[in-house]
Motif scaffolding. Sequence first.
Motif, PDB file in Angstrom:
ATOM      1  N   ILE A 163       2.730 -12.474  -6.122  1.00 48.06           N
ATOM      2  CA  ILE A 163       3.204 -11.699  -4.771  1.00 48.06           C
ATOM      3  C   ILE A 163       4.581 -11.820  -5.019  1.00 48.06           C
ATOM      4  O   ILE A 163       5.442 -12.743  -5.021  1.00 48.06           O
ATOM      5  N   GLY A 164       5.316 -10.672  -4.829  1.00 42.47           N
ATOM      6  CA  GLY A 164       6.701 -10.469  -4.962  1.00 42.47           C
ATOM      7  C   GLY A 164       7.279  -9.978  -3.360  1.00 42.47           C
ATOM      8  O   GLY A 164       6.674 -10.290  -2.538  1.00 42.47           O
ATOM      9  N   LYS A 165       8.436  -9.401  -3.458  1.00 46.14           N
ATOM     10  CA  LYS A 165       8.925  -9.064  -2.207  1.00 46.14           C
ATOM     11  C   LYS A 165       8.244  -8.012  -1.386  1.00 46.14           C
ATOM     12  O   LYS A 165       8.276  -7.876  -0.483  1.00 46.14           O
ATOM     13  N   TYR A 166       7.537  -7.119  -2.121  1.00 43.71           N
ATOM     14  CA  TYR A 166       6.658  -6.208  -1.723  1.00 43.71           C
ATOM     15  C   TYR A 166       5.207  -6.317  -1.797  1.00 43.71           C
ATOM     16  O   TYR A 166       5.010  -6.262  -3.149  1.00 43.71           O
ATOM     17  N   PHE A 167       4.395  -6.402  -0.840  1.00 47.41           N
ATOM     18  CA  PHE A 167       3.040  -6.444  -1.276  1.00 47.41           C
ATOM     19  C   PHE A 167       2.331  -4.832  -1.050  1.00 47.41           C
ATOM     20  O   PHE A 167       2.594  -4.229   0.053  1.00 47.41           O
ATOM     21  N   PRO A 168       1.588  -4.552  -2.244  1.00 45.15           N
ATOM     22  CA  PRO A 168       1.213  -3.072  -2.279  1.00 45.15           C
ATOM     23  C   PRO A 168      -0.171  -2.928  -1.318  1.00 45.15           C
ATOM     24  O   PRO A 168      -0.890  -3.870  -1.369  1.00 45.15           O
ATOM     25  N   ILE A 169      -0.286  -1.918  -0.459  1.00 49.03           N
ATOM     26  CA  ILE A 169      -1.608  -1.674   0.213  1.00 49.03           C
ATOM     27  C   ILE A 169      -1.760  -0.351  -0.537  1.00 49.03           C
ATOM     28  O   ILE A 169      -1.367   0.654  -0.700  1.00 49.03           O
ATOM     29  N   TYR A 170      -3.060  -0.479  -1.163  1.00 43.69           N
ATOM     30  CA  TYR A 170      -3.824   0.711  -1.755  1.00 43.69           C
ATOM     31  C   TYR A 170      -4.666   1.498  -1.023  1.00 43.69           C
ATOM     32  O   TYR A 170      -5.317   1.048  -0.085  1.00 43.69           O
ATOM     33  N   PRO A 171      -5.046   2.530  -1.438  1.00 42.86           N
ATOM     34  CA  PRO A 171      -6.095   3.268  -0.828  1.00 42.86           C
ATOM     35  C   PRO A 171      -7.476   2.664  -1.270  1.00 42.86           C
ATOM     36  O   PRO A 171      -7.567   2.254  -2.302  1.00 42.86           O
ATOM     37  N   LEU A 172      -8.115   2.388  -0.203  1.00 39.80           N
ATOM     38  CA  LEU A 172      -9.444   1.498  -0.371  1.00 39.80           C
ATOM     39  C   LEU A 172     -10.497   2.184   0.056  1.00 39.80           C
ATOM     40  O   LEU A 172     -10.708   3.186   0.308  1.00 39.80           O
ATOM     41  N   THR A 173     -11.810   1.291  -0.151  1.00 37.63           N
ATOM     42  CA  THR A 173     -13.066   1.627   0.110  1.00 37.63           C
ATOM     43  C   THR A 173     -13.642   0.466   0.707  1.00 37.63           C
ATOM     44  O   THR A 173     -13.297  -0.746   0.728  1.00 37.63           O
ATOM     45  N   ALA A 174     -14.933   0.684   1.396  1.00 38.05           N
ATOM     46  CA  ALA A 174     -15.541  -0.358   2.062  1.00 38.05           C
ATOM     47  C   ALA A 174     -15.802  -1.546   1.193  1.00 38.05           C
ATOM     48  O   ALA A 174     -16.120  -1.375   0.125  1.00 38.05           O
TER      49      ALA A 174
END
Length: 751
Positions: A163-174
């Motif tokens: 985990i760096g300075k920015y955490f990625p938020i990805y397009p997700l599914t259920a």
Amino acid sequence: MITVDSPVTTVLGQSKTADKIINKLHISTVGDLLRHFPRRYLETGKLTKVDDLAVGQMLTVIGEIAHSKQHTYTDRRNGLLAYRLETTLRTDGPSLRMTFFAKKKHTAEWQEKKLPVGARGLFLGKAETFNNEWKLSNPRMVLFAADDGRKDPYSDIATVEAIGKYFPIYPLTAKVESWDLQRAITFTRSVVDDLPELIPEPIRREFDLLDVTRAYDLIHAPDQPGDVHDAQRYFRFEEALVTQLVLGRRRRAVQALGAVARTGGDGALLEAFDARLPFELTEGQRSIGADLDADLARPHPMNRLLQGEVGSGKTLVALRAMLRVVDSGGQAALLAPTEVLAQQHHRAISALMGDLAAGGMLGGAAEGTGVELLTGSMTKTQRTAPLSRLASGESGLVVGTHALLEDQVQFADLGLVVVDEQHRFGVEQRAALTSKAAGSPPHVLVMTATPIPRTVAMTVFGDLETSTLTELPAGRAPITTAVVNLLDHPGWITRVWERVREEVEKGHQAYVVCPRISGDELEQGQRDQVELDDDGEPVAVDRTAAAPSLAAVEDGVVALAEGPLAGLRLAALHGRLGADEKDSTMRAFAAGEIDVLVSTTVIEVGVDVANATIMVLLDADRFGVSQLHQLRGRVGRGGLPGQCLLVSSVDLESPARDRLDAVARTTDGFELSRVDLATRREGDVLGSSQAGRRSGLRHLEVLRDETTILEARSAAEALLDTDPDLAGSALLAEAVSTLETDTRGDFIEKS
């Protein structure tokens, strides 16, 4: 060795989570996984700013435990002692209550140790309210390492690596979380060998681009905001370069084809036509006409897009090019999307040409030619004579619909194909018409009254040269547009119909446009309109209260005739009417025998009634920006000021109202086209919705990335000049070949 073409299971393994990633996110290869880019990032060193909370909203935030206290209570269901940990999560905004339940003491102690005051992490859950306080329902979390670097020993989810300075938020599914993807992608980046570099090193150096490995590292794990920009620029440039190479190769392929040069012969027909015109051509019409003359005179096919505002005179420019081809001994065909428009074009061309449209007939001019009409509703008997005259070359011009594409339609020498409102035709349909030319391919001119931003034209129509008519001919009057807000002022509809009656009493005519033909949908309760959320996904909007009773043509024409417009001459026009009835209705309206035409959008393009001065659009929020602009262009065409009233009951704060306000604010079609592209799913604007699929563009947005597209076009042209077969860039050549043959390439197939 693991490569981008390896099955994604080589890095994900076999698990339920892997199955969901593969089947729900359509990720089948390692390359697909790496190309599944984050849609946003959370700065791990700061609390997430939370604004405008709504009940039911899914939240993903960086937060800090501000309060944590264990309580005991008696479970009413079994009378046993139970435990409840109540915590408060601090954000940069409202605090969120989180509650955790446990039946066993050791579980409760484990929860309490896991969430002490000061613990930070990534929290995901649904925003709810309880006792007038916000809470995070069913929270899931990843806790960050302590300040001394130790991993959290109490996290119920494996600590996310790196985990760096920015955490990625990805397009997700259920049931697939961002940390699942982050962990999988982090591992994948560490084991994949030889990421394919499509962009040649000289191009990367010229445009200051990252290399592909660095771009992947920074898109998934940036250290600073600028890292994301640099990585995104690389992938957008890569996509733009491949697209522009495909288009550039097509332009060059057209240049290599042979075609009959249409130099205009003695020019007798065109000269006689110009002499009969009752008005002067605009400077733009003259200039573009000269460009078309030069294109037609070359020994390879013209492939040009002619765009312009509603009423800018595109059809006249096209007709003069058609007459030049006839003067050269060839024939020309104009393909229209609807019978109403084809009939209108045929009448307008015949009227403009006068006796020149009766070549070979008694009373026809010696230098004239025949002008035919072919539509799907014509009987076999009605078609026989026109087909014969086209096959023999007796008639030089034909206007038609899809009927022109049928096998029995043959030409003696088809030299020019003009496609009106080209976005309404598929690739195969245009190819079917151009293939009717004997020997060499015909010249092609495609027209659109839907203004296209520069980068859209370059990206979607990049294999065509583009001409734009910007000035309106003399006699075009200004059009004023107003939004009639019935939600707050239902009584204003009375004034709308008063304005229509006032215009008719002055001797003018009116359009009333409805989104439906009949009211069947209303009776069945189908009153939902599709809007798009911030991610471009459809959401249902309840329209029950907003659907006015006159939103259907068949119901509306009766209600108006019996109500506010009683005594006026009304008629209905829509697509379910027979061709003869549609034609007779339009002829009657053009002749002034109908005061008010209640219609669907069949009048959207090409209809030209100079005496029409007012248009009322009911349920105007049901139409797109470009469609509203096209429809409004039906008034103000005869030197008389036009007025367009956009009647709507949508909320003032809704995106639909924003669209209506944009149309009311300006009559500049090019400005509105940018609004349209910015507020709609891009694939719809590019035409992919007509083919039933999303836009082929994955990373590019043609408005946002204008500079990138221009740079990529320049790079593509320079590369093709020195290496037309891309022999020195094998990976790039493979990507270009894939796009040329893949179905996603259909959206740029315009030749």
